[in-house]
Scaffold this motif. Structure first.
Motif, PDB file in Angstrom:
ATOM      1  N   ARG A  31    -132.096 -30.121  35.778  1.00 41.01           N
ATOM      2  CA  ARG A  31    -130.964 -29.243  36.088  1.00 41.01           C
ATOM      3  C   ARG A  31    -130.980 -28.789  37.546  1.00 41.01           C
ATOM      4  NH1 ARG A  31    -127.679 -26.670  32.284  1.00 41.01           N
ATOM      5  NH2 ARG A  31    -127.960 -27.532  30.204  1.00 41.01           N
TER       6      ARG A  31
ATOM      7  N   ASP B  16    -128.356 -18.743  33.814  1.00 37.76           N
ATOM      8  CA  ASP B  16    -129.646 -19.356  34.082  1.00 37.76           C
ATOM      9  C   ASP B  16    -130.722 -18.542  33.382  1.00 37.76           C
ATOM     10  OD1 ASP B  16    -131.289 -21.324  35.153  1.00 37.76           O
ATOM     11  OD2 ASP B  16    -131.713 -20.187  36.967  1.00 37.76           O
TER      12      ASP B  16
ATOM     13  N   TYR C  76    -123.189 -25.478  32.790  1.00 34.90           N
ATOM     14  CA  TYR C  76    -123.490 -24.194  32.179  1.00 34.90           C
ATOM     15  C   TYR C  76    -122.221 -23.663  31.508  1.00 34.90           C
ATOM     16  CZ  TYR C  76    -127.803 -24.485  34.806  1.00 34.90           C
ATOM     17  OH  TYR C  76    -129.017 -24.901  35.286  1.00 34.90           O
TER      18      TYR C  76
ATOM     19  N   TYR D 171    -132.989 -25.449  28.854  1.00 36.59           N
ATOM     20  CA  TYR D 171    -132.497 -25.245  30.208  1.00 36.59           C
ATOM     21  C   TYR D 171    -133.639 -25.257  31.230  1.00 36.59           C
ATOM     22  CZ  TYR D 171    -127.754 -24.104  28.672  1.00 36.59           C
ATOM     23  OH  TYR D 171    -126.477 -24.159  28.168  1.00 36.59           O
TER      24      TYR D 171
ATOM     25  N   GLU E  70    -128.706 -18.953  28.250  1.00 39.00           N
ATOM     26  CA  GLU E  70    -128.266 -18.576  29.588  1.00 39.00           C
ATOM     27  C   GLU E  70    -128.230 -17.057  29.731  1.00 39.00           C
ATOM     28  OE1 GLU E  70    -124.574 -20.373  30.708  1.00 39.00           O
ATOM     29  OE2 GLU E  70    -124.955 -22.179  29.558  1.00 39.00           O
TER      30      GLU E  70
ATOM     31  N   GLU F 169    -123.882 -18.597  38.006  1.00 41.88           N
ATOM     32  CA  GLU F 169    -123.968 -19.428  36.801  1.00 41.88           C
ATOM     33  C   GLU F 169    -125.061 -18.899  35.886  1.00 41.88           C
ATOM     34  OE1 GLU F 169    -124.837 -23.245  38.423  1.00 41.88           O
ATOM     35  OE2 GLU F 169    -122.996 -23.339  39.593  1.00 41.88           O
TER      36      GLU F 169
END
Length: 707
Positions: A582, A133, A245, A662, A192, A131
């Motif tokens: 998160r 990040d 995400y 995030y 991301e 995912e």
């Protein structure tokens, strides 16, 4: 979700949802879309794309006429029904053995991407699916995304080797520049990061371009330098989600979700395109104009009634062998449906659950005269009948070249963590509250467990059998935190959206955890825990739940999962409070003997524990150890800013993307070593005598070493 309005508008909306009673339907209110049979003329009983541009434009005109009529239409009571396709036909697969199984014609064949499953160093939902990040690894390098920059750190030498701007600097003396013009070009938020081989992919959003920006870099592992391989823009609305995400990597395939309002398709020149970013002098070339991301023949007709549809686009983009001379090529599929949607990605397929649960008129539904008792408390309602639960459509898009399938479902997942695929089955925890009689999010959540074979997904839109849903106990709370752990689903609850500790004068908090064996969901177990639950995460084969009993500190309870589910131990962290919400903020590692380490961001004051999405203050990192018998022990914390140390170098300036939507803190376990990212500090630590101890620290904002 538009982030510029989130801090005020979203917070106000959530507060209203948590306290305001549902508004009874009045004589002048429009009939809710899910009750309006006239919308059946815009839906399809089969999952098929539009045959031509003309057919798609006819749908747009038809929907516009129906919208005009609905504004003049007065409501009348009616039973909830779904699209005409769901009103008839036999349910799918009453028993799993009735469905096509392994080797059937609907089985998914995944291309070569399956052989190169990515390795994740942060807490991800599904093994083999990485995912997006803010921390990733390539070889001996950790890569950190902050402030629109990529920081590269060689973990062997603990040296910062590069700090590359993802955004672009414009020439300061460019023609026509005004004094107040920005000197940067690019996105507003760089969110991301993903890696694939030596490539680094950064996902961002630009309001100026109304586009998702995909920047591709390459790391030279010999020098530790990062170089741009190209920037690509995908026209889209803002993809930001408070939990989920927008990007995934499955093997060598990049998965990108982009939602679109339907009015973006009314004018062909305004439709989504995929284009390479080029300097201003080159933007009049054919290449700069880009290629259409979606045409009518790759957009699937709606199967649910909705008068306010969204085009949910999923792009699959192969990255194998990418270089700066190649364009980013994607296979994009669009699904027209209600606005509310949740995406889950397995190693086999992308799932998209759309639901009428979020349609704008759900609070106007008829059949509920009173939503609260006289004292303002929510009514103790009977369990909702399936007819009173919001209808939904669940799509399955294989990662390979197969066409998508769909089934009719009910309710909605709480988030992406509510969905799972394993052993040829799709499973989900479903919000089963009635949409006719709701008091916002004040009433306790009702839950159901959905389990279906992946073979039931087909082009004919039919509801799954009622027997596919198993009623589950309620936690007694309005908000659910959930997680799958192989053959178990575990969820707990809290009273409201906030993850804050209780006020000092609040009575002690408690909650219930529901542990569901997915092979026998009727045998769900209810476990009492002496604190509320703000986080549910996996630790090896077990699950941990975090929360607060009072305002004195954080409690973590480890629940063992085997033949049954039971509490193994709890640990109390006095004067420590969670600070990030998160899933990636939490991380753990467990060895073959059962020894484990757990890390999560915390702060020292309860007033600082707001887990809001725009929180950019730096957190500490708290660590715990786990014994083979499941005993938790507090291992102390790494401080974000030790005494007499400034957080950033005096010469460092953040120019763009300076809000950490995030998060900015992560525990990382890498090849037997412990790292902690805390704001702009990267710390290496080790555990001595059961306590965490810092052994090295890098200031990411310090000047790069001279070579």
């Amino acid at each position: 979700m538009v982030r510029g309005l989130l801090t005020v508008g979203m917070a106000a909306s959530l507060a209203a949802c948590a306290s305001a009673p549902a508004t009874p339907q009045t004589a002048s209110a429009p009939l809710p879309a899910i009750d309006d049979k006239r919308l059946d003329q815009t839906t399809s009983p089969e999952l098929v794309p539009y045959a031509s541009e003309g057919e798609f434009r006819a749908y747009l005109r038809s929907l516009e006429r129906l919208r005009d009529r609905r504004e003049r239409y007065t409501a009348r009571s009616s039973e909830i029904v779904v699209a005409a396709a769901m009103q008839g036909g036999d349910p799918l697969c009453e028993k799993p053995e009735d469905c096509p199984g392994e080797g059937g014609v609907r089985d998914v064949i995944v291309t070569g991407s399956r052989a190169a499953a990515p390795t994740s160093i942060t807490n991800v939902q599904t093994a083999g699916v990485d995912e997006g990040d803010i921390v990733k690894q390539i070889g001996d390098y950790l890569l950190v995304l902050q402030d629109g920059r990529i920081f590269a750190i060689n973990v062997k030498t603990m040296q910062l080797t590069d700090r590359a701007d993802v955004y672009r600097h414009l020439p300061p003396d460019r023609p026509g520049k005004k004094r107040w013009d920005d000197d940067f070009d690019g996105a507003d938020w760089y969110d991301e990061m993903l890696v694939q081989d030596d490539h680094v992919i950064v996902t961002a959003y630009s309001y100026k371009d109304d586009a998702t920006e995909m920047s591709i870099f390459k790391l030279d592992q010999a020098s530790g330098k990062v170089a741009s391989e190209g920037v690509f823009l995908i026209t889209s609305d803002d993809y930001y989600d408070v939990d989920n995400y927008a990007t995934r990597i499955v093997g060598d395939t990049l998965v990108v979700y982009t939602p679109y309002a339907l009015d973006q398709f009314e004018e062909r020149d305004a439709r989504p395109i995929l284009r390479r970013w080029l300097p201003e002098a080159e933007r009049k070339t054919r290449q700069a104009r880009g290629t259409p991301l979606l045409d009518a023949r790759s957009i699937y007709k709606p199967v649910l009634r909705t008068d306010d549809p969204t085009v949910h686009a999923i792009s699959l983009c192969p990255l194998g062998g990418f270089d700066s001379k190649r364009s980013l090529e994607c296979r994009t599929t669009g699904f027209v449906g209600p606005r509310k949607a949740e995406m889950f990605v397995s190693p086999e397929a992308v799932y998209l659950w759309t639901s009428a649960f979020g349609d704008r008129e759900w609070w106007h539904l008829p059949g509920c005269d009173e939503d609260q008792a006289e004292d303002g408390a929510p009514l103790d309602r009977p369990r909702a009948d399936r007819r009173d639960v919001a209808p939904g459509a669940l799509y399955r898009l294989p990662i390979g070249s197969r066409a998508p399938g769909v089934v009719g479902v009910s309710g909605a997942p709480y988030d992406h963590l509510s969905m799972d695929e394993r052993d040829g089955e799709f499973r989900a925890l479903v919000d089963w509250r009635s949409i006719r009689c709701r008091s916002g999010y004040a009433e306790p959540a009702q839950n159901a467990f959905l389990k279906i074979r992946t073979g039931v997904f087909d082009t004919i839109f039919q509801p799954v059998a009622d027997s596919a849903f198993t009623p589950l106990p309620s936690t007694g709370k309005a908000i659910v935190e959930n997680r799958f752990a192989d053959d178990w689903l575990v969820f707990g609850g809290r009273n409201g959206w906030s993850g804050d500790p209780p006020d000092p004068d609040t009575p002690p908090q408690s909650s219930k955890v529901v542990a569901v064996p997915v092979k026998r969901p009727k045998d769900a177990l209810v476990i009492d825990v002496p604190h509320n639950i703000v986080r549910t995460e996996r630790v090896g084969n077990d699950v941990i739940v975090n929360g607060y009993r009072d305002d004195r500190g954080l409690t973590l309870t480890l629940i063992g999962l085997g033949k049954d589910a039971h509490i193994l131990s709890s640990a109390f962290l006095p004067d420590r409070y969670e600070s990030e919400g998160r899933s990636h903020a939490f991380n753990s590692i467990v060895d073959e003997a059962g020894n484990g380490i757990i890390g999560l961001p915390t702060v020292k004051l309860s007033a600082e524990s707001r887990r809001w999405w725009w929180r950019s203050d730096t957190s500490d990192l708290s660590f715990l150890t786990k014994s083979p018998t499941g005993q938790l022990a507090d291992a102390g914390a790494l401080a974000a800013t030790p005494d007499d140390q400034v957080e950033t170098d005096a010469s460092y300036i953040c120019e763009v993307s300076c809000i950490d939507w995030y998060g900015n803190s992560r525990p990382v376990f890498l090849n037997g070593r412990i790292f902690g990212l805390m704001g702009t500090s990267l710390v290496e630590a080790r555990i001595d005598d059961d306590k965490i101890r810092e052994i090295a620290r890098i200031d990411l904002t310090a000047p790069l070493p001279q070579r």
